[in-house]
Design an enzyme around this catalytic site. Structure first.
Site, PDB file in Angstrom:
ATOM      1  N   GLU A  68      -5.177  -1.154   4.369  1.00 35.74           N
ATOM      2  CA  GLU A  68      -5.561  -2.465   4.884  1.00 35.74           C
ATOM      3  C   GLU A  68      -7.077  -2.579   5.019  1.00 35.74           C
ATOM      4  OE1 GLU A  68      -1.432  -1.464   6.360  1.00 35.74           O
ATOM      5  OE2 GLU A  68      -3.351  -0.430   6.214  1.00 35.74           O
ATOM      6  N   PRO A 270      -1.547  14.392  -0.595  1.00 37.37           N
ATOM      7  CA  PRO A 270      -0.604  13.876   0.406  1.00 37.37           C
ATOM      8  C   PRO A 270      -1.180  12.696   1.176  1.00 37.37           C
ATOM      9  CG  PRO A 270      -0.919  16.256   0.607  1.00 37.37           C
ATOM     10  CD  PRO A 270      -1.988  15.746  -0.291  1.00 37.37           C
ATOM     11  N   ARG A 271      -0.310  11.810   1.604  1.00 36.17           N
ATOM     12  CA  ARG A 271      -0.738  10.653   2.408  1.00 36.17           C
ATOM     13  C   ARG A 271      -1.364  11.109   3.713  1.00 36.17           C
ATOM     14  NH1 ARG A 271      -2.716   7.197   4.613  1.00 36.17           N
ATOM     15  NH2 ARG A 271      -2.112   5.044   4.968  1.00 36.17           N
ATOM     16  N   GLU A 313     -11.545  10.394  -0.763  1.00 35.88           N
ATOM     17  CA  GLU A 313     -11.927  10.872  -2.089  1.00 35.88           C
ATOM     18  C   GLU A 313     -10.864  10.576  -3.144  1.00 35.88           C
ATOM     19  OE1 GLU A 313     -15.130  14.269  -2.081  1.00 35.88           O
ATOM     20  OE2 GLU A 313     -13.197  15.079  -1.434  1.00 35.88           O
ATOM     21  N   PRO A 338      -0.226   0.647  -5.887  1.00 42.69           N
ATOM     22  CA  PRO A 338      -0.434   1.141  -7.254  1.00 42.69           C
ATOM     23  C   PRO A 338      -1.713   0.624  -7.904  1.00 42.69           C
ATOM     24  CG  PRO A 338       1.014  -0.744  -7.338  1.00 42.69           C
ATOM     25  CD  PRO A 338       0.656  -0.542  -5.869  1.00 42.69           C
ATOM     26  N   GLU A 340      -4.997   0.974  -7.098  1.00 42.41           N
ATOM     27  CA  GLU A 340      -6.123   1.901  -7.253  1.00 42.41           C
ATOM     28  C   GLU A 340      -5.999   2.748  -8.512  1.00 42.41           C
ATOM     29  OE1 GLU A 340      -6.671   4.178  -3.731  1.00 42.41           O
ATOM     30  OE2 GLU A 340      -7.753   2.586  -2.690  1.00 42.41           O
TER      31      GLU A 340
END
Length: 439
Positions: A68, A270-271, A313, A338, A340
């Site tokens: 966001e 990982p998120r 990064e 999706p 990016e």
């Protein structure tokens, strides 16, 4: 007019929050111990400021987390170009770090106050925003009520409404109408989202498209990128990004299935980076050699997995490959953004659970940039096919570039929708310094 049941429910929520207020301190301390809260800035969650309130008009923007925040970077910079001060609140440590890395000095950042009356009132008393803008789907009853009581317009931008959220709100339609009718304006991502907000009582509602399309591609340190590219050499690569629990194991299964065939390097991001210690242990147990970004490990010819365990990064990790699986879509629910990977020249793969980003995926799949896979076997086949078939991979990448070009324009549409609210602030901001000099 709020009906009796809705009024009682909202009042009950508010009083329950007051009763729970003494418990908020221990809860935040527990979360801080687990790395989910910033211990040094914990008081911000109770509405206590840690920065000075600047002179002049101020717009409060709330963005829940990283995605966001990235969506409204362009909007915040447009407000600053108009000499309007911007206060951004977020709710996660990762989003705060992103703001520090990308927006330091441009805006003011605070952690969002808990949706408890004492915290919200303290926050609003100090900052006194002229407008409050929330991003995507943030609706907090106490905050909304306090803004309404102070006649501060609250606007929802880049708004979306998932299937599950709509069903949940629809089951409590009177409460939804009591809350959503307090919004001064909703600017939705799609026609479907707009219709859902109207059904729940919001008015007026406009459609802008997705602000994330108009954002800049994630940046990266080009010297670091060049170093890793040299280390990788001619090896085939693919990335599993924004993964949730269970999807890293799937990525490892794919890697082990394809390693012997294509000499694959797997990049896993990982998120939630705090999970990386346990993920590395799992990979090592399976006989894989892991390089981690936080340790600045070199990627050697026998490295199996490059573990992206840093914040901010994603631009680096996606520039190291042309194939990206986007997580929270096989073992998780809702999907992740999706756009990016499409921006950075990747063919996009995803599981089927993408309802939070349905419009973006529909466009990308229809135009040929994205493919949906059901399980580890399908993912392995897709990664193998795209790794060895340059023509097919580049065709998907080109389709993504064309799709993004078609989708642009959301920032212009959003600013146009906001003009009745921000134009007076622009005039005020540019007149006040002159008046101050005259005095």
């Amino acid at each position: 007019m709020i009906d009796g049941f809705a009024s009682m429910a909202i009042t009950g929520y508010s009083w329950a929050g007051i009763a729970a207020y003494p418990l908020a301190g221990p809860l935040l301390a527990f979360r801080a111990a687990k790395g989910k809260e910033d211990r040094a800035r914990r008081l911000e969650r109770f509405g206590y400021p840690s920065a000075d309130r600047p002179h002049g008009p101020l717009v409060w923007i709330h963005a829940a987390s990283v995605g966001e925040t990235l969506a409204v970077v362009g909007l915040m910079r447009e407000l600053r170009r108009r000499d309007i001060n911007v206060l951004l609140t977020t709710g996660t440590v990762t989003s705060a770090e992103l703001v520090r890395l990308r927006l330091d000095g441009e805006i003011i950042h605070q952690y969002v106050p808990l949706d408890l009356r004492p915290a919200v009132r303290r926050f609003l008393d100090y900052w006194g925003p002229d407008i409050a803008i929330s991003v995507e789907s943030e609706i907090w009853p106490t905050t909304l009520g306090e803004l309404d009581r102070r006649h501060i317009p609250q606007i929802l931008v880049n708004a979306r409404m998932s299937d599950r959220s709509f069903e949940r709100w629809h089951r409590h339609n009177s409460i939804a109408e009591a809350l959503f009718s307090r919004l001064s304006l909703v600017i939705a991502q799609s026609d479907v989202d707009a219709e859902r907000f109207r059904d729940l009582g919001a008015w007026p509602v406009a459609v802008s498209g997705n602000l994330k399309v108009d954002g800049d591609a994630p940046p990266c340190d080009m010297a670091v990128l060049a170093r890793y590219r040299e280390q990788i050499g001619h090896r085939k690569t693919w990335a599993a990004i924004s993964t949730f629990e269970g999807e890293e194991k799937i990525a490892v299964m794919v890697h082990r299935a394809l390693k012997a065939h294509v000499g694959l390097l797997t990049i896993i991001v990982p998120r939630h980076p705090e999970r990386c210690d346990e993920l590395e242990a799992m990979m090592v147990e399976k006989g894989l050699k892991v390089a981690r970004r936080t340790r600045d490990d070199a990627i050697t010819p026998d490295t199996d997995v490059f573990l992206g365990d840093t914040i901010g990064e994603m631009g680096l990790y996606l520039r190291l490959t042309e194939i990206a699986f986007v997580g929270r879509s096989i073992t998780g629910q809702g999907g992740q953004n999706p756009l990016e990977p499409a921006m950075l020249g990747c063919a996009v793969l995803s599981g089927p659970n993408v309802e939070n980003f349905r419009d973006s995926y529909q466009r990308l799949v229809r135009n040929g940039n994205a493919r949906i896979v059901r399980d580890a076997e399908m993912l392995a086949k897709a990664v193998h096919f795209l790794s060895v078939n340059d023509l097919a991979r580049h065709k998907m990448i080109d389709a993504g570039t064309e799709t993004l070009q078609e989708m642009r324009g959301a920032l212009v549409a959003t600013i146009k929708g906001l003009e009745p609210y921000i134009n007076p602030l622009t005039v005020k901001a540019r007149l006040e310094p002159r008046a101050a000099r005259q005095r």
